[in-house]
Design a protein around this motif. Structure first.
Motif, PDB file in Angstrom:
ATOM      1  N   UNK A 196       0.777  -1.106  -0.022  1.00 20.48           N
ATOM      2  CA  UNK A 196      -0.160  -0.066  -0.085  1.00 20.48           C
ATOM      3  C   UNK A 196       0.864   1.392   0.090  1.00 20.48           C
ATOM      4  N   UNK A 197       1.930   1.221   0.871  1.00 22.07           N
ATOM      5  CA  UNK A 197       2.769   2.372   0.845  1.00 22.07           C
ATOM      6  C   UNK A 197       3.614   2.816  -0.596  1.00 22.07           C
ATOM      7  N   UNK A 198       3.920   1.717  -1.069  1.00 21.70           N
ATOM      8  CA  UNK A 198       4.734   1.802  -2.514  1.00 21.70           C
ATOM      9  C   UNK A 198       3.615   2.270  -3.445  1.00 21.70           C
ATOM     10  N   UNK A 199       2.333   1.778  -3.509  1.00 21.32           N
ATOM     11  CA  UNK A 199       1.221   2.196  -4.404  1.00 21.32           C
ATOM     12  C   UNK A 199       1.028   3.533  -4.462  1.00 21.32           C
ATOM     13  N   UNK A 200       0.695   3.971  -3.057  1.00 24.74           N
ATOM     14  CA  UNK A 200       0.283   5.410  -2.797  1.00 24.74           C
ATOM     15  C   UNK A 200       1.361   6.393  -2.835  1.00 24.74           C
ATOM     16  N   UNK A 201       2.764   5.941  -2.832  1.00 25.89           N
ATOM     17  CA  UNK A 201       4.016   6.829  -3.237  1.00 25.89           C
ATOM     18  C   UNK A 201       3.991   6.992  -4.583  1.00 25.89           C
ATOM     19  N   UNK A 202       3.638   6.152  -5.480  1.00 28.00           N
ATOM     20  CA  UNK A 202       3.810   6.228  -6.787  1.00 28.00           C
ATOM     21  C   UNK A 202       2.374   7.059  -7.495  1.00 28.00           C
ATOM     22  N   UNK A 203       1.321   6.849  -6.825  1.00 30.46           N
ATOM     23  CA  UNK A 203      -0.110   7.678  -6.993  1.00 30.46           C
ATOM     24  C   UNK A 203      -0.707   7.832  -5.938  1.00 30.46           C
ATOM     25  N   UNK A 204      -0.717   8.963  -5.267  1.00 28.43           N
ATOM     26  CA  UNK A 204      -1.481   9.113  -4.024  1.00 28.43           C
ATOM     27  C   UNK A 204      -2.802   8.780  -3.791  1.00 28.43           C
ATOM     28  N   UNK A 205      -3.553   9.215  -4.971  1.00 30.81           N
ATOM     29  CA  UNK A 205      -5.012   9.036  -5.061  1.00 30.81           C
ATOM     30  C   UNK A 205      -5.524   7.978  -6.086  1.00 30.81           C
ATOM     31  N   UNK A 206      -4.739   6.773  -6.254  1.00 28.11           N
ATOM     32  CA  UNK A 206      -5.253   5.796  -7.097  1.00 28.11           C
ATOM     33  C   UNK A 206      -6.485   5.439  -6.744  1.00 28.11           C
ATOM     34  N   UNK A 207      -7.393   5.550  -7.627  1.00 26.65           N
ATOM     35  CA  UNK A 207      -8.794   4.849  -7.433  1.00 26.65           C
ATOM     36  C   UNK A 207      -8.987   3.445  -7.111  1.00 26.65           C
ATOM     37  N   UNK A 208      -8.279   2.812  -8.062  1.00 27.55           N
ATOM     38  CA  UNK A 208      -8.660   1.095  -7.858  1.00 27.55           C
ATOM     39  C   UNK A 208      -7.971   0.775  -6.696  1.00 27.55           C
ATOM     40  N   UNK A 209      -6.773   1.587  -6.349  1.00 28.72           N
ATOM     41  CA  UNK A 209      -5.892   1.040  -5.166  1.00 28.72           C
ATOM     42  C   UNK A 209      -6.716   1.284  -3.768  1.00 28.72           C
ATOM     43  N   UNK A 210      -7.489   2.384  -3.851  1.00 29.77           N
ATOM     44  CA  UNK A 210      -8.405   2.668  -2.810  1.00 29.77           C
ATOM     45  C   UNK A 210      -9.620   1.804  -2.667  1.00 29.77           C
ATOM     46  N   UNK A 211      -9.927   1.463  -3.789  1.00 31.28           N
ATOM     47  CA  UNK A 211     -11.103   0.651  -3.598  1.00 31.28           C
ATOM     48  C   UNK A 211     -10.724  -0.804  -3.112  1.00 31.28           C
ATOM     49  N   UNK A 212      -9.520  -1.272  -3.736  1.00 37.39           N
ATOM     50  CA  UNK A 212      -9.074  -2.554  -3.095  1.00 37.39           C
ATOM     51  C   UNK A 212      -8.864  -2.576  -1.562  1.00 37.39           C
ATOM     52  N   UNK A 213      -8.177  -1.418  -0.911  1.00 33.36           N
ATOM     53  CA  UNK A 213      -8.028  -1.271   0.318  1.00 33.36           C
ATOM     54  C   UNK A 213      -9.048  -1.335   1.167  1.00 33.36           C
ATOM     55  N   UNK A 214     -10.172  -0.781   0.531  1.00 34.28           N
ATOM     56  CA  UNK A 214     -11.627  -0.874   1.184  1.00 34.28           C
ATOM     57  C   UNK A 214     -11.917  -2.400   1.207  1.00 34.28           C
ATOM     58  N   UNK A 215     -11.782  -2.924   0.191  1.00 35.16           N
ATOM     59  CA  UNK A 215     -12.193  -4.320   0.215  1.00 35.16           C
ATOM     60  C   UNK A 215     -11.465  -5.215   1.223  1.00 35.16           C
ATOM     61  N   UNK A 216     -10.178  -4.755   1.559  1.00 34.62           N
ATOM     62  CA  UNK A 216      -9.153  -5.388   2.488  1.00 34.62           C
ATOM     63  C   UNK A 216      -9.966  -5.286   3.905  1.00 34.62           C
ATOM     64  N   UNK A 217     -10.470  -3.954   4.141  1.00 36.03           N
ATOM     65  CA  UNK A 217     -11.075  -3.957   5.327  1.00 36.03           C
ATOM     66  C   UNK A 217     -12.350  -4.244   5.703  1.00 36.03           C
ATOM     67  N   UNK A 218     -12.909  -4.863   4.456  1.00 44.79           N
ATOM     68  CA  UNK A 218     -14.401  -5.668   4.830  1.00 44.79           C
ATOM     69  C   UNK A 218     -14.374  -6.703   5.564  1.00 44.79           C
ATOM     70  N   UNK A 219     -15.671  -6.737   6.208  1.00 42.80           N
ATOM     71  CA  UNK A 219     -15.793  -7.643   7.322  1.00 42.80           C
ATOM     72  C   UNK A 219     -15.774  -9.380   6.672  1.00 42.80           C
ATOM     73  N   UNK A 220     -15.984  -9.159   5.366  1.00 42.59           N
ATOM     74  CA  UNK A 220     -15.977 -10.365   4.719  1.00 42.59           C
ATOM     75  C   UNK A 220     -14.527 -10.884   4.293  1.00 42.59           C
ATOM     76  N   UNK A 221     -13.590 -10.069   4.502  1.00 41.54           N
ATOM     77  CA  UNK A 221     -12.414 -10.371   4.257  1.00 41.54           C
ATOM     78  C   UNK A 221     -11.608 -10.315   5.548  1.00 41.54           C
ATOM     79  N   UNK A 222     -12.330 -10.504   6.694  1.00 42.29           N
ATOM     80  CA  UNK A 222     -11.539 -10.527   7.996  1.00 42.29           C
ATOM     81  C   UNK A 222     -11.486  -9.255   8.735  1.00 42.29           C
ATOM     82  N   UNK A 223     -11.877  -8.132   7.986  1.00 43.10           N
ATOM     83  CA  UNK A 223     -11.879  -6.900   8.600  1.00 43.10           C
ATOM     84  C   UNK A 223     -13.079  -6.667   9.528  1.00 43.10           C
ATOM     85  N   UNK A 224     -13.510  -5.216   9.688  1.00 46.62           N
ATOM     86  CA  UNK A 224     -14.648  -5.020  10.475  1.00 46.62           C
ATOM     87  C   UNK A 224     -15.365  -3.783   9.936  1.00 46.62           C
TER      88      UNK A 224
END
Length: 365
Positions: A196-224
């Motif tokens: 995540x740090x490397x992705x946002x270093x190259x493109x701080x507002x990368x839309x797809x990257x942020x959508x993926x990070x949201x998925x990572x935080x979802x409860x269905x993926x073990x987040x909350x």
């Protein structure tokens, strides 16, 4: 629609096959779920590569995205997913494995080993085929042999993606692929955050990257739910006006509703979930911000604009804000996205939910 309407005034009962075909023709004129949407260049590239065995339109389309990382992420995803259900996704009946040499993405990458575009598309194509093998069921319903092939394809995708990253070190797209792979493979928090740090270093507002990070935080993926909403709202609060990241909290709410309906309260109705949204002032504020800070901004349309507009229309429709939804639906036209409309619940088809919500919005306009 009644059978009388379908018969243009006749009271004669029509055969069911005629009714179904007539309704289908009407629906297909009203919606278009092709992932390329209104991008004629991308549509032609997908069609020619998959059905015409001509990779040149895809090669030219990808070459034109170099430096335009927003459009590049979308082109990689849509071109890659055009292989799903095709020759390259067929399972060998003897080995139980997917052929990883037969898809047009495999053949392109083999003939252009030093082309980062070809390697990026192939890597994501392998990820798409892995999910086709796994299926969309909850993890508990996936068979052991499906898991084995899923992980084999993801491991190969990672190797191909590493090559793409080596060939284009300043491109954030391989890092977005890497983030998606790590989420799919259940990587550790430390590995996720490093990527995540490397992705946002190259493109701080990368839309797809942020959508993926949201998925990572979802409860269905073990987040909350708390972590998901905290991430979405903190990103939206910092994003510049006109950024699609202002829609991220609405995407989080759609994820919450899916979990609520399918896992926490399967007996709850879609109307009950909508009522909870209507009574939530923070959710209403999220919708207001998405409208004012993104939809009504004069910024140019980003590559996945129609996808984000579908999420915004979905949120507005579920909360009964039909008048606010009207211009959003007008901007979408017929380009419905399967997600989130297939998440509506109450065993309602996604296309039916979309058409019904759009009809209400038009009446409220």
């Amino acid at each position: 629609m009644s059978r009388t309407d379908l018969a243009f005034g006749s009271r004669q009962r029509l055969p069911s096959s005629i009714v179904i075909s007539t309704v289908w023709r009407i629906l297909t004129r009203q919606i278009d779920t092709n992932q390329a949407q209104d991008d004629t260049v991308l549509r032609e590239a997908c069609t020619q590569a998959r059905y015409g065995s001509d990779r040149e339109p895809a090669r030219k389309a990808m070459a034109a995205t170099r430096g335009d990382y927003d459009r590049r992420a979308r082109y990689v995803r849509v071109l890659a997913e055009s292989t799903a259900g095709g020759l390259g996704s067929r399972v060998d009946r003897t080995t139980g494995r997917v052929d990883t040499d037969a898809a047009w993405t495999d053949q392109w990458a083999a003939r252009a080993p030093n082309n980062p575009d070809a390697q990026l598309v192939r890597a994501h194509s392998l990820m798409s085929r892995a999910w086709e093998v796994r299926g969309g069921d909850w993890a508990s319903a996936v068979r052991p042999e499906q898991w084995a092939e899923f992980h084999r394809l993801l491991e190969l995708a990672g190797q191909v993606n590493d090559l793409a990253r080596h060939l284009a070190p300043e491109d954030p797209t391989p890092w977005a692929n890497q983030l998606e792979l790590m989420i799919d493979q259940g990587a550790s928090t430390e590995e996720i955050e490093e990527t995540w740090r490397e992705l946002t270093r190259l493109d701080p507002w990368h839309r797809q990257g942020h959508a993926l990070k949201l998925t990572y935080h979802c409860k269905k993926w073990g987040g909350s739910h708390e972590a998901m909403f905290d991430f979405a709202r903190s990103v939206a609060a910092a994003a510049p006006a006109g950024s699609p990241l202002h829609v991220l909290p609405v995407c989080a709410a759609a994820e919450w509703a899916l979990w609520e309906h399918d896992r926490e309260s399967p007996d709850s109705t879609a109307d009950e979930i909508g009522q909870r949204w209507r009574q939530d002032p923070i959710m209403q504020s999220d919708l207001d911000n998405a409208l004012s800070l993104w939809f009504h901004q004069p910024a140019n349309r980003h590559a996945d604009w129609l996808n984000d507009a579908n999420f915004l229309a979905y949120g507005l429709a579920r909360t009964g804000r039909d008048a606010d939804a009207a211009p959003v639906f007008a901007s979408i036209g017929r380009y419905m996205t399967t997600v989130p409309w297939s998440w509506w619940g109450d065993r309602v088809r996604g296309d039916a939910a979309f058409i019904r919500a759009r009809r209400r919005a038009r009446r409220a306009a």
